[in-house]
Design a protein around this motif. Structure first.
Motif, PDB file in Angstrom:
ATOM      1  N   ASN A 243       0.815  -1.216   0.000  1.00 33.56           N
ATOM      2  CA  ASN A 243       0.000   0.000   0.000  1.00 33.56           C
ATOM      3  C   ASN A 243       0.850   1.267   0.000  1.00 33.56           C
ATOM      4  O   ASN A 243       0.538   2.214  -0.710  1.00 33.56           O
ATOM      5  CB  ASN A 243      -0.971  -0.004   1.187  1.00 33.56           C
TER       6      ASN A 243
ATOM      7  N   MET B 191      -2.328  -1.857  -4.127  1.00 32.56           N
ATOM      8  CA  MET B 191      -3.128  -1.271  -3.057  1.00 32.56           C
ATOM      9  C   MET B 191      -4.425  -2.036  -2.845  1.00 32.56           C
ATOM     10  O   MET B 191      -5.009  -2.557  -3.785  1.00 32.56           O
ATOM     11  CB  MET B 191      -3.424   0.193  -3.371  1.00 32.56           C
TER      12      MET B 191
ATOM     13  N   LYS C  66       2.287   1.716  -3.342  1.00 25.49           N
ATOM     14  CA  LYS C  66       1.208   1.680  -4.340  1.00 25.49           C
ATOM     15  C   LYS C  66       1.463   0.607  -5.397  1.00 25.49           C
ATOM     16  O   LYS C  66       0.958   0.679  -6.504  1.00 25.49           O
ATOM     17  CB  LYS C  66       0.991   3.061  -4.972  1.00 25.49           C
TER      18      LYS C  66
END
Length: 98
Positions: free
Chosen positions: A34, A40, A37
């Motif tokens: 996350n 995610m 990215k």
């Protein structure tokens, strides 16, 4: 025990016991995926599905361990060591530290 934990544990057992090319997502992998990215998701199941799509088959067994180690020792929860991170230039984590 949550359903997400059981899914992650089962996936990890398949990987370790049978060498299946799966990616078991734990806290460390979820955080790294996350923050960067890379994959995610709102929960470990979403992150796992996205990682399965973007990680080439030949790396699926190893990427699990690479991401866990990166999350444990470099991209830590409270104070990530962004200054010593090999992928700092690719990371989109806004709250970088030194």
């Amino acid at each position: 025990m949550s359903a997400q934990y059981i899914v992650s544990l089962s996936t990890h057992l398949l990987q370790l016991s049978f060498g299946w090319p799966t990616i078991a997502v734990d806290t460390h992998i979820d955080r790294v995926s996350n923050r960067t990215k890379f994959a995610m998701g709102k929960n470990v199941v979403e992150v796992e599905k996205k990682l399965e799509k973007v990680v080439p088959a030949e790396f699926k067994v190893d990427v699990h361990h690479w991401l866990i180690l990166h999350g444990r020792y470099t991209c830590t929860a409270r104070k990530p060591k962004c200054g010593s991170c090999l992928i700092e230039d690719l990371c989109e984590f806004k709250e970088k530290t030194e």
